[in-house]
Design an enzyme around this catalytic site. Structure first.
Site, short mmCIF file in Angstrom:
data_model
loop_
_atom_site.label_atom_id
_atom_site.label_comp_id
_atom_site.label_asym_id
_atom_site.label_seq_id
_atom_site.Cartn_x
_atom_site.Cartn_y
_atom_site.Cartn_z
N GLY A 257 0.78 -1.24 0.00
CA GLY A 257 0.00 0.00 0.00
C GLY A 257 0.81 1.28 0.00
N GLU B 41 4.10 4.29 6.01
CA GLU B 41 2.89 3.45 5.97
C GLU B 41 1.79 4.19 5.21
OE1 GLU B 41 1.44 0.80 5.84
OE2 GLU B 41 1.05 -0.01 7.85
N ASP B 42 0.96 3.43 4.55
CA ASP B 42 -0.12 4.05 3.79
C ASP B 42 -1.23 4.56 4.70
OD1 ASP B 42 -0.89 1.48 4.49
OD2 ASP B 42 -1.57 0.88 2.51
N ASP C 161 -5.37 2.02 10.44
CA ASP C 161 -6.80 1.75 10.64
C ASP C 161 -6.98 1.31 12.10
OD1 ASP C 161 -9.45 1.08 10.41
OD2 ASP C 161 -9.17 -0.51 8.94
N PHE D 244 -13.90 2.78 3.98
CA PHE D 244 -12.86 2.05 3.26
C PHE D 244 -12.43 2.83 2.03
CE2 PHE D 244 -10.67 -1.24 0.94
CZ PHE D 244 -9.96 -1.85 1.97
N VAL D 245 -11.14 3.11 1.95
CA VAL D 245 -10.63 3.94 0.85
C VAL D 245 -9.68 3.14 -0.04
CG1 VAL D 245 -10.91 6.17 2.00
CG2 VAL D 245 -8.81 4.87 2.36
N ARG E 194 -5.15 0.25 -6.88
CA ARG E 194 -3.93 0.89 -6.38
C ARG E 194 -3.44 2.00 -7.31
NH1 ARG E 194 -2.00 -2.29 -2.11
NH2 ARG E 194 -2.12 -4.54 -2.39
N LYS F 165 -7.34 6.74 9.98
CA LYS F 165 -8.80 6.77 10.13
C LYS F 165 -9.17 7.20 11.53
CE LYS F 165 -9.94 3.18 6.84
NZ LYS F 165 -10.52 1.85 6.64
P1 IMP Z 1 -4.62 -1.86 10.54
O1 IMP Z 1 -3.78 -3.00 11.03
O2 IMP Z 1 -6.08 -2.08 10.85
O3 IMP Z 1 -4.16 -0.52 11.04
O4 IMP Z 1 -4.57 -1.86 8.99
C1 IMP Z 1 -3.37 -1.69 8.36
C2 IMP Z 1 -3.38 -2.04 6.91
O5 IMP Z 1 -4.65 -2.41 6.41
C3 IMP Z 1 -2.98 -0.82 6.12
O6 IMP Z 1 -1.60 -0.69 6.06
C4 IMP Z 1 -3.63 -1.08 4.80
O7 IMP Z 1 -2.76 -1.86 4.00
C5 IMP Z 1 -4.86 -1.86 5.15
N1 IMP Z 1 -6.03 -0.95 5.22
C6 IMP Z 1 -6.62 -0.43 6.32
N2 IMP Z 1 -7.64 0.37 6.00
C7 IMP Z 1 -7.70 0.37 4.66
C8 IMP Z 1 -8.56 1.03 3.69
O8 IMP Z 1 -9.48 1.80 4.01
N3 IMP Z 1 -8.28 0.76 2.39
C9 IMP Z 1 -7.27 -0.05 1.98
N4 IMP Z 1 -6.46 -0.67 2.84
C10 IMP Z 1 -6.67 -0.47 4.16
MG MG Z 2 -0.37 -1.11 4.59
#
Ligand code: IMP
Ligand code: MG
Length: 238
Positions: free
Chosen positions: A100, A155-156, A159, A208-209, A221, A187
């Site tokens: 990402g 990091e992208d 969440d 969700f983006v 992507r 988020k």
């Molecule tokens: P987390 O562990 O819940 O913080 O999620 C981390 C990873 O989930 C990010 O680095 C993204 O790769 C993916 N992710 C979380 N939210 C989104 C979204 O809204 N769109 C696309 N990928 C997401």
């Molecule tokens: Mg990621």
């Protein structure tokens, strides 16, 4: 348009990012500019910026454009200037989190002017789901040792924060000099874990983006902006 008193926007005229500018950058889109995004950890939750997407994109599930290419680049240049100033001659190791973060990483490093080194890590992600499982494992590790290195994790999106929490933990156990985290998006959600993020590009609503590196089931992507995915796309499959 609420610029939140950010001094970097001083003197910037209302509506400067014109519809013409948007359509020049994305001529395949018919965009309606109704507002502008705040920047610098901008909280865009309550902003009225709604950019219309054309039928072709709507059919692919793109509900609306949340952050334009122009706004992304503007913020990334600001982050780059801060990192340049912070690291000076220290030659940081920028660790991009695959997949990402590729777009963000590429633009961020190009906007930086200090000597730096890049590497990537891949950790398990959602698969074709839109919810974080909390189960994280390393799929691709760094090429080199990081002891005594200054690390910038790129990091992208944060969440739940679980992925980042795990990653920081893994890196810290390797005794780097320090670890800083730069995330393009975060988020706004109450139940996220309290994880270290030193610089956030944009705060976004809990939707969700996709685009600008972010995917759903591997797709989207390559969109040059961040867009909200129509929930009907993933509600069918989950
Ligand atoms: P987390 O562990 O819940 O913080 O999620 C981390 C990873 O989930 C990010 O680095 C993204 O790769 C993916 N992710 C979380 N939210 C989104 C979204 O809204 N769109 C696309 N990928 C997401
Ligand atoms: Mg990621």
């Amino acid at each position: 348009m609420n610029m939140g008193g950010d001094p970097r926007f001083a003197g910037r005229k209302r509506g400067k990012m014109s519809t013409r500018a948007w359509t020049c950058l994305a001529p395949h889109l018919s965009l309606t500019f109704q507002g502008a995004f705040n920047s610098m950890s901008a909280n865009i939750t309550e902003q009225a910026a709604e950019l219309a997407v054309d039928e072709e994109l709507r059919a692919r599930g793109v509900a609306r454009i949340l952050i334009s290419d122009v706004t992304l680049q503007e913020e990334i240049r600001a982050i780059a200037r801060e990192l340049d100033a912070e690291y000076g001659d220290d030659i940081p190791l920028m660790v991009g989190v695959l997949t990402g973060a590729v777009s963000f990483m590429a633009d961020l490093m190009k906007a930086m002017t200090i000597p730096l080194v890049v590497d990537f890590m891949a950790i398990s992600s959602y698969g074709a789901s839109t919810k974080s499982s909390g189960v994280v494992r390393i799929l691709k590790d760094l090429n080199d040792e990081i002891a005594d290195r200054r690390i910038i994790v790129v990091e992208d999106i944060v969440d739940s924060g679980l992925t980042l929490q795990y990653l920081i933990d893994v890196l810290q156990r390797r005794s780097p000099r320090d670890v800083r985290v730069v995330a393009l998006l975060k988020k706004d959600k109450a139940d996220a874990v309290d994880v270290q993020v030193d610089r956030i590009g944009f705060h976004i609503p809990d939707e969700f983006v996709v685009g600008y590196g972010l995917d759903y089931a591997g797709q989207y992507r390559n969109l040059p902006y961040v867009a909200v995915l129509d929930p009907s796309v993933y509600e069918i499959t989950e």
